[in-house]
Design a protein around this motif. Sequence first.
Motif, short mmCIF file in Angstrom:
data_model
loop_
_atom_site.label_atom_id
_atom_site.label_comp_id
_atom_site.label_asym_id
_atom_site.label_seq_id
_atom_site.Cartn_x
_atom_site.Cartn_y
_atom_site.Cartn_z
N ARG A 33 20.31 -67.87 36.71
CA ARG A 33 19.95 -66.87 35.70
C ARG A 33 18.84 -67.39 34.79
O ARG A 33 17.91 -66.66 34.45
CB ARG A 33 21.17 -66.49 34.86
CG ARG A 33 20.88 -65.30 33.96
CD ARG A 33 21.89 -65.11 32.85
NE ARG A 33 21.67 -63.85 32.14
CZ ARG A 33 20.71 -63.65 31.24
NH1 ARG A 33 19.88 -64.65 30.92
NH2 ARG A 33 20.57 -62.48 30.64
N TYR A 62 22.31 -67.77 27.82
CA TYR A 62 23.71 -68.14 27.99
C TYR A 62 23.92 -69.64 28.13
O TYR A 62 24.99 -70.07 28.59
CB TYR A 62 24.30 -67.43 29.21
CG TYR A 62 24.51 -65.95 29.00
CD1 TYR A 62 25.49 -65.48 28.12
CD2 TYR A 62 23.73 -65.01 29.68
CE1 TYR A 62 25.68 -64.12 27.92
CE2 TYR A 62 23.92 -63.65 29.48
CZ TYR A 62 24.89 -63.21 28.60
OH TYR A 62 25.08 -61.86 28.40
N ASP A 77 25.57 -60.84 34.52
CA ASP A 77 26.01 -61.53 33.31
C ASP A 77 27.53 -61.46 33.16
O ASP A 77 28.16 -62.43 32.73
CB ASP A 77 25.35 -60.92 32.08
CG ASP A 77 23.86 -61.27 31.99
OD1 ASP A 77 23.37 -61.95 32.89
OD2 ASP A 77 23.21 -60.85 31.01
#
Length: 219
Positions: A24, A33, A108
């Motif tokens: 990601r 994140y 996510d």
Amino acid sequence: MKISKSNKLLICLITLSLTMLFFRIMLMESLRYSFLVWNLFLAGIPFYIAFWINRFKSQNNPRWSTHIKSAVVYGASCLWLLFLPNSFYIITDFIHLRYVTAFQFYFDALILSSFSLSALILGSASVLLIYKTLFPDKTIVTQLLFFISCSILNAIGVYLGRVLRWNSWDVVFNPRGLLYDILDLFQYNYINKRIWLAMLGLSGIYLASLYLSKKFFHV
């Protein structure tokens, strides 16, 4: 520690979580994140404390008297309890999904689910290990009271961390402010009533995770 199938599964789950987060970061060119790595590290601390307590108590070292050994075990158990909510905190990180686009949402959500499950397993395993260490003569009533107490204390700790933004080390650096906010929870008003209802809901989730871990995972 003997690596059982369940422990191998946990290692694979953590590896999968870190791998998905890495992709990601590379694809989105964003460290959004990256905090999950730190949260997962904090989630592992109670497990390692519980593992050390179990090993320490099982060792027959003549240098330690019974009273000193008991004092060390229960002192370390208090430290374990102080860090335990960190293992159950990540489940509240789903709140960050409200800031993502529809394109990012499912990936996510998968990343957050993977990290949350890893943390819940680590936390639940630490509770089971502490219970096994402190209560060798197990009974159903003792187990139920211990699990319920841990679940409620976890919910309070998560609320203090997520909503009021307290950290575990604030017990040392700002104990007065932390104590004030804890005591404020016990004042009867409409807001606190809703807060306690929410924390009881979290307690139910944590209690379920403890019993699922007890059934499917070995410490």
